[in-house]
Design a protein around this motif. Structure first.
Motif, short mmCIF file in Angstrom:
data_model
loop_
_atom_site.label_atom_id
_atom_site.label_comp_id
_atom_site.label_asym_id
_atom_site.label_seq_id
_atom_site.Cartn_x
_atom_site.Cartn_y
_atom_site.Cartn_z
N THR A 1 0.84 -1.20 0.00
CA THR A 1 0.00 0.00 0.00
C THR A 1 0.87 1.25 0.00
O THR A 1 0.61 2.21 -0.73
CB THR A 1 -0.94 0.00 1.22
N ARG B 1 2.37 1.79 -3.52
CA ARG B 1 1.42 2.27 -4.53
C ARG B 1 0.99 3.72 -4.26
O ARG B 1 0.82 4.51 -5.18
CB ARG B 1 0.21 1.34 -4.57
N VAL B 2 0.85 4.08 -2.99
CA VAL B 2 0.48 5.46 -2.66
C VAL B 2 1.60 6.41 -3.05
O VAL B 2 1.36 7.47 -3.66
CB VAL B 2 0.16 5.59 -1.16
N ASN C 1 1.78 7.28 -6.55
CA ASN C 1 0.55 7.92 -7.06
C ASN C 1 -0.28 6.98 -7.93
O ASN C 1 -0.83 7.38 -8.96
CB ASN C 1 0.88 9.19 -7.86
N THR D 1 -7.67 2.91 -1.02
CA THR D 1 -7.38 3.33 0.36
C THR D 1 -8.06 4.67 0.61
O THR D 1 -8.32 5.44 -0.33
CB THR D 1 -5.87 3.43 0.59
N ARG E 1 -4.10 7.57 3.09
CA ARG E 1 -3.14 8.11 2.13
C ARG E 1 -2.32 9.23 2.77
O ARG E 1 -1.10 9.26 2.63
CB ARG E 1 -3.88 8.62 0.90
#
Length: 359
Positions: free
Chosen positions: A29, A32-33, A36, A42, A47
């Motif tokens: 997670t 990927r955050v 972007n 999520t 985030r």
């Protein structure tokens, strides 16, 4: 005298795992955050928590590590059993030229024992190599096991391995038949075959070419006229002596290297080539032109074999778009080149002096 205080250890750069632990989420997670990724599921609060944790820890992505992970190496490997063998040297040059033209780097490896197994075992542990071109003297079953272990695209060259295997080879049966037919046309009837490794693809194919040319001319392909020398020049003198003892007037050598070694041994025996004994071989390389006399031979497209092997490998690595050809043919057998007539073969002596008695 005062001692300098030891330098403070450099702080360890924060990792994705550190950020994930700080934010209370999993590593994927966080990844990927921070990239972007708009598809990541999520909440806005999660985030923001990840972004805040990354700022507190002064996390910085490692662009080199990411490039190594995401980008292709565009590196190929060719494995050969003999680096000094003219056939493999020519195949390497052709493969390197094609790889470079396609934007790839070609590495070369070989094993002094002629086996691909140890090299391919090391390849299986490397993430650098995208595909492998393999030439080997290994037995079929052993080579198949080695191929299975590398778990990546491959092409076998200089032989056709039975089964569902990618191979690029030269039709050396046809090449042998051309050379032997030339000796027959000169008037030779008792032609010895200085064989490669019998029981293997090329050794069998070249013996078959000798046999087919003899039979086509109405001559008995006497098995006594086939003596194995393999690919080792050190075995040639004994093999040539055996053929001389059987009354041959000409020798067809399965390889350029053994053909040149045969001429050298005939000279040591005090015999003239081609007056006392004619010699014909295959593969038209520099060696054929620097020995005395220059060797009559049949060209083999070994450089093209290397180029075609790279193309067959890239057909696996870079499949064509939908509707196109997705993979090269599993087996490509290249036709031999032309007969190159030089000074090592002539008509046999006529009369009772024909042939050379054993020493």
């Amino acid at each position: 005298m005062t001692k300098e205080a030891p330098a403070a250890p450099r702080p360890r750069n924060a990792t994705l795992r550190d950020v994930a632990r700080e934010a209370g989420v999993d590593v994927s997670t966080v990844s990927r955050v921070l990239k972007n990724d708009k598809d990541v599921r999520t909440s806005a609060e999660t985030r923001q928590r990840i972004i805040d944790a990354a700022e507190r820890l002064q996390y910085r992505a490692n662009p080199l590590a990411r490039a190594l992970k995401m980008a292709r190496s565009r590196t190929l490997l060719i494995v050969v059993p003999q680096i000094e063998n003219p056939v493999f040297a020519s195949a390497i040059l052709g493969a390197e030229a094609e790889a470079r033209a396609q934007g790839y780097v070609l590495l070369v490896a070989y094993d002094q024992n002629g086996s691909a197994a140890s090299v391919l075992e090391r390849v299986s542990q490397s993430s650098l190599i995208e595909g492998v071109i393999i030439a080997s003297f290994d037995e079929d079953d052993s080579l198949r096991q080695s191929i299975a272990a590398i778990n990546r695209p491959y092409v076998v060259i200089n032989r056709v391995l039975p089964g569902d295997v990618h191979c690029v080879a030269v039709d050396t049966c046809a090449a042998a038949a051309i050379g032997v037919s030339h000796l027959i046309a000169l008037g030779h009837r008792r032609i010895g075959h200085l064989a490669g490794r019998l029981g293997r693809f090329n050794g069998n194919a070249r013996r078959q070419g000798w046999q087919e040319a003899m039979s086509a001319a109405g001559l008995e392909p006497d098995p006594e006229l086939v003596v194995e020398a393999g690919y080792d020049p050190a075995r040639v003198p004994g093999a040539v002596d055996a053929l001389l003892a059987r009354g041959v007037t000409a020798i067809h050598a399965a390889t350029l290297l053994t053909g040149a070694a045969a001429i050298a041994h005939l000279h040591k025996r005090g015999l003239d080539v081609p007056d006392d004994m004619s010699v014909v071989t295959m593969h038209d390389d520099l060696l054929a032109r620097v020995v005395h006399p220059e060797i009559t031979t049949v060209g083999l497209p070994t450089s093209e074999m290397g180029r075609d092997a790279v193309r067959a490998l890239l057909a696996q690595l870079e499949p064509a778009p939908a509707g196109g050809v997705t993979e090269a043919s599993r087996v490509l057998l290249l036709p031999p080149g032309d007969l190159v007539v030089r000074a090592s073969a002539a008509a046999p002596k006529a009369g009772p002096e024909a042939g050379v008695p054993a020493a």
